[in-house]
Write a protein that holds these residues in place. Structure first.
Motif, PDB file in Angstrom:
ATOM      1  N   LEU A 250       0.824  -1.205   0.000  1.00 29.54           N
ATOM      2  CA  LEU A 250       0.000   0.000   0.000  1.00 29.54           C
ATOM      3  C   LEU A 250       0.858   1.255   0.000  1.00 29.54           C
ATOM      4  CD1 LEU A 250      -2.946   1.005   0.154  1.00 29.54           C
ATOM      5  CD2 LEU A 250      -2.744   0.971   2.639  1.00 29.54           C
ATOM      6  N   PHE A 251       1.898   1.263   0.831  1.00 29.28           N
ATOM      7  CA  PHE A 251       2.753   2.439   0.968  1.00 29.28           C
ATOM      8  C   PHE A 251       3.516   2.732  -0.317  1.00 29.28           C
ATOM      9  CE2 PHE A 251       6.769   4.500   2.076  1.00 29.28           C
ATOM     10  CZ  PHE A 251       6.344   5.561   2.846  1.00 29.28           C
ATOM     11  N   TYR A 252       4.188   1.730  -0.859  1.00 25.65           N
ATOM     12  CA  TYR A 252       5.000   1.953  -2.055  1.00 25.65           C
ATOM     13  C   TYR A 252       4.150   2.095  -3.302  1.00 25.65           C
ATOM     14  CZ  TYR A 252       9.561   1.497   0.105  1.00 25.65           C
ATOM     15  OH  TYR A 252      10.691   1.725   0.858  1.00 25.65           O
ATOM     16  N   GLY A 253       2.996   1.425  -3.337  1.00 20.46           N
ATOM     17  CA  GLY A 253       2.121   1.573  -4.488  1.00 20.46           C
ATOM     18  C   GLY A 253       1.626   2.998  -4.643  1.00 20.46           C
ATOM     19  N   THR A 254       1.152   3.588  -3.553  1.00 13.83           N
ATOM     20  CA  THR A 254       0.688   4.975  -3.599  1.00 13.83           C
ATOM     21  C   THR A 254       1.857   5.956  -3.697  1.00 13.83           C
ATOM     22  OG1 THR A 254       0.613   5.007  -1.177  1.00 13.83           O
ATOM     23  CG2 THR A 254      -1.420   4.490  -2.328  1.00 13.83           C
ATOM     24  N   VAL A 276      -3.393  11.935  -1.466  1.00 12.81           N
ATOM     25  CA  VAL A 276      -4.261  11.669  -0.316  1.00 12.81           C
ATOM     26  C   VAL A 276      -4.112  10.214   0.124  1.00 12.81           C
ATOM     27  CG1 VAL A 276      -6.657  11.499   0.453  1.00 12.81           C
ATOM     28  CG2 VAL A 276      -5.919  13.472  -0.876  1.00 12.81           C
ATOM     29  N   MET A 277      -4.034   9.301  -0.847  1.00 13.80           N
ATOM     30  CA  MET A 277      -3.821   7.892  -0.521  1.00 13.80           C
ATOM     31  C   MET A 277      -2.514   7.711   0.235  1.00 13.80           C
ATOM     32  SD  MET A 277      -6.351   6.032  -1.629  1.00 13.80           S
ATOM     33  CE  MET A 277      -5.590   4.412  -1.635  1.00 13.80           C
ATOM     34  N   TYR A 278      -1.496   8.450  -0.184  1.00 16.93           N
ATOM     35  CA  TYR A 278      -0.159   8.302   0.366  1.00 16.93           C
ATOM     36  C   TYR A 278      -0.027   8.957   1.740  1.00 16.93           C
ATOM     37  CZ  TYR A 278       4.949   9.072   0.483  1.00 16.93           C
ATOM     38  OH  TYR A 278       6.275   9.119   0.842  1.00 16.93           O
ATOM     39  N   THR A 279      -0.620  10.136   1.889  1.00 15.68           N
ATOM     40  CA  THR A 279      -0.421  10.913   3.117  1.00 15.68           C
ATOM     41  C   THR A 279      -1.467  10.658   4.195  1.00 15.68           C
ATOM     42  OG1 THR A 279      -1.676  12.778   2.196  1.00 15.68           O
ATOM     43  CG2 THR A 279       0.712  12.784   1.864  1.00 15.68           C
TER      44      THR A 279
END
Length: 315
Positions: A250-254, A276-279
């Motif tokens: 999830l983290f690296y994908g976003t 927004v997905m990342y932060t």
């Protein structure tokens, strides 16, 4: 400020998501709810780990640090965005923008390092279980976290100091909901070559190198799991790293999506949604991923919830 051939600026303007005033209360409610869930969820994980002595192990020590970094990471951007929505203002001071950039890079870098350290911890636990207590001792775990903090702080400080040498002429609008470094470099009117070189170097250090370490660790982990003869043994070994692997994906994908979109010179709604997905979304989901897939965390959260009840009983 009046437009002109300025060599410096006292404030920037964050474009944000919606120019329609009717959408502002909806956006405020959505982001406020997500922010509260993120902070409370990660705070519960930290409290559960601290309160349960069975969770005083390297894996949960790193997880508590990850939860703390996620709380701080989200807090660098979302509160300011909420204030701007509520006050119908898009401005952020020059000092505030640089400060936001600095802490955003610090805690974002900490996330990458902590995920890498957690992958290394799982690698030692599964591939070298007999040496695990010796290798992953408390002093070494503390050193790994301290080194991660030091590198993140130094890399972010250097990038922030190089931003101070730039001039911003007539364009003070950052096409984002927070002071994103790449977007700020696009509106600078002075030479940004050194800044971009450092940006790519730091991206490699905080992105590619940790990801390579995680990939190597899981390559060895999968290889070791496949050699386990029993199906139950394979399931148990994989379950110990399933939550971490989900968070990494999830983290690296976003995160990759953010840097691909930030490389574009034009404004992109897709880039802001990815940010927004990342932060926010990723830090919000981390506690749920770890609590839903981890029996120890579930048990600790149950004890934490029932603790006041037990205190009231004389027995």
């Amino acid at each position: 400020m009046e437009p002109g051939n300025q060599t410096s600026t006292s404030e920037f303007f964050l474009l944000g998501f919606s120019q329609d005033s009717e959408h502002q209360p909806i956006l405020f409610g959505i982001f406020l709810s997500m922010f509260v869930v993120t902070v409370l969820g990660n705070l519960l994980i930290i409290l559960a780990i601290i309160s349960d002595s069975h969770l005083h192990t390297p894996m949960y020590f790193f997880l508590s640090n990850l939860s703390l970094a996620d709380i701080c990471f989200t807090s660098t951007t979302i509160p300011k965005m909420l204030v701007n929505i509520q006050t119908k203002s898009k401005s952020i001071t020059y000092a505030g923008c640089i400060t936001q950039m600095y802490f955003f890079m610090v805690f974002g870098g900490m996330d990458t390092f902590l995920l890498t350290v957690m992958a290394y911890d799982r690698f030692i636990a599964i591939c070298h279980p007999l040496h695990y207590p010796v290798i992953m001792n408390s002093h070494f775990c503390g050193l790994l976290v301290l080194v991660s903090w030091f590198i993140s702080l130094m890399c972010s400080l250097i990038q922030s100091l190089l931003i101070l040498r730039l001039s911003f002429c007539t364009n003070w609008i950052i096409q984002h909901f927070y002071c994103e470094l790449a977007q700020a470099l696009m509106i600078a009117c002075s030479n940004t070559l050194i800044n971009y070189i450092l940006l790519y170097m730091v991206t490699g250090l905080l992105g590619i190198v940790p990801f390579s370490g995680i990939f190597f660790s899981y390559t060895r982990i999968v290889s070791s799991i496949l050699r386990i003869p029993s199906v139950d043994g394979k399931y148990k070994a994989f379950s110990t790293c399933g939550s971490h692997l989900s968070v990494v994906s999830l983290f690296y994908g976003t995160g990759i999506g953010v840097y691909i979109s930030s490389g574009a010179s034009h404004f992109s709604w897709k880039g802001m949604i990815t940010s927004v997905m990342y932060t926010l979304v990723t830090p919000m989901l981390n506690p749920f991923i770890y609590s839903l897939r981890n029996r120890d965390i579930k048990r600790a959260l149950q004890k934490l919830y029932l603790l006041p009840v037990f205190k009231e009983k004389p027995w």
